[in-house]
Design a protein around this motif. Structure first.
Motif, PDB file in Angstrom:
ATOM      1  N   GLN A   1      10.140   5.721  -0.894  1.00  0.00           N
ATOM      2  CA  GLN A   1       8.758   6.175  -0.660  1.00  0.00           C
ATOM      3  C   GLN A   1       7.929   6.798  -1.658  1.00  0.00           C
ATOM      4  N   GLN A   2       6.703   6.655  -1.703  1.00  0.00           N
ATOM      5  CA  GLN A   2       5.964   7.466  -2.621  1.00  0.00           C
ATOM      6  C   GLN A   2       6.131   8.951  -2.508  1.00  0.00           C
TER       7      GLN A   2
ATOM      8  N   THR B   1       7.662   2.063 -10.393  1.00  0.00           N
ATOM      9  CA  THR B   1       8.387   0.966 -10.112  1.00  0.00           C
ATOM     10  C   THR B   1       8.746  -0.234 -11.252  1.00  0.00           C
TER      11      THR B   1
ATOM     12  N   LYS C   1       5.965   7.610  -7.905  1.00  0.00           N
ATOM     13  CA  LYS C   1       4.694   6.996  -7.535  1.00  0.00           C
ATOM     14  C   LYS C   1       5.071   5.390  -7.753  1.00  0.00           C
ATOM     15  N   PRO C   2       4.102   4.602  -7.134  1.00  0.00           N
ATOM     16  CA  PRO C   2       4.242   3.185  -7.098  1.00  0.00           C
ATOM     17  C   PRO C   2       4.392   2.615  -8.398  1.00  0.00           C
ATOM     18  N   GLU C   3       3.564   3.300  -9.247  1.00  0.00           N
ATOM     19  CA  GLU C   3       3.750   2.587 -10.827  1.00  0.00           C
ATOM     20  C   GLU C   3       4.957   3.093 -11.420  1.00  0.00           C
TER      21      GLU C   3
ATOM     22  N   VAL D   1       9.113   1.953  -5.780  1.00  0.00           N
ATOM     23  CA  VAL D   1       8.599   3.047  -5.055  1.00  0.00           C
ATOM     24  C   VAL D   1       7.418   2.377  -4.134  1.00  0.00           C
ATOM     25  N   SER D   2       7.726   2.316  -3.157  1.00  0.00           N
ATOM     26  CA  SER D   2       6.565   1.925  -2.046  1.00  0.00           C
ATOM     27  C   SER D   2       5.510   3.053  -1.649  1.00  0.00           C
ATOM     28  N   SER D   3       4.183   2.276  -1.414  1.00  0.00           N
ATOM     29  CA  SER D   3       2.959   3.288  -0.986  1.00  0.00           C
ATOM     30  C   SER D   3       3.005   3.476   0.167  1.00  0.00           C
TER      31      SER D   3
END
Length: 121
Positions: free
Chosen positions: A13-14, A91, A87-89, A119-121
């Motif tokens: 997770q984030q 990924t 962070k999701p970015e 990475v999930s938000s």
């Protein structure tokens, strides 16, 4: 047989953390500059972090400074990437790279197959 094998990827997770490992075999990393790259779908491969040899100097992409830490243990023939505050970015598929410049012979480098970080938000 020369190999770089990455491990430690996964889904997080984030704000979470992961520690990637890159284990080398068939050669010793002590004289190689070691790096982590990443490649997200539809994007170019980018350098994330690098650590020199023998000095151990490091450099990081601006996007990961203060969050990621690259380290190496030549005795264990292994390099790590500690990733915090993900962070999701972030990924991407993360790939390990070993590179050496041999005078009069040129640059030699090896790549691992990569490990997926999501990475999930």
């Amino acid at each position: 047989q020369v190999q770089l094998v990455e491990s430690g990827g996964g889904v997080v997770q984030q704000g979470g953390s992961l520690r990637l490992s890159c284990a080398a075999s068939g050669f010793t990393i002590s004289t190689y500059a070691m790096s982590w790259y990443r490649q997200a779908p539809g994007k170019e491969r980018e350098l994330v972090a690098a650590i020199s040899s023998p000095g151990g100097g490091t450099n990081y992409a601006d996007s990961v400074k203060g969050r990621f830490t690259i380290s190496r243990d030549n005795a264990k023939n292994t390099v790590w990437l500690q990733m915090n505050s993900l962070k999701p970015e972030d990924t991407a598929v993360y790939l390990c790279n070993a590179k050496i410049l041999i005078p009069l012979r040129g640059v030699y480098e090896y790549w691992g197959q990569g490990t997926q970080v999501t990475v999930s938000s």
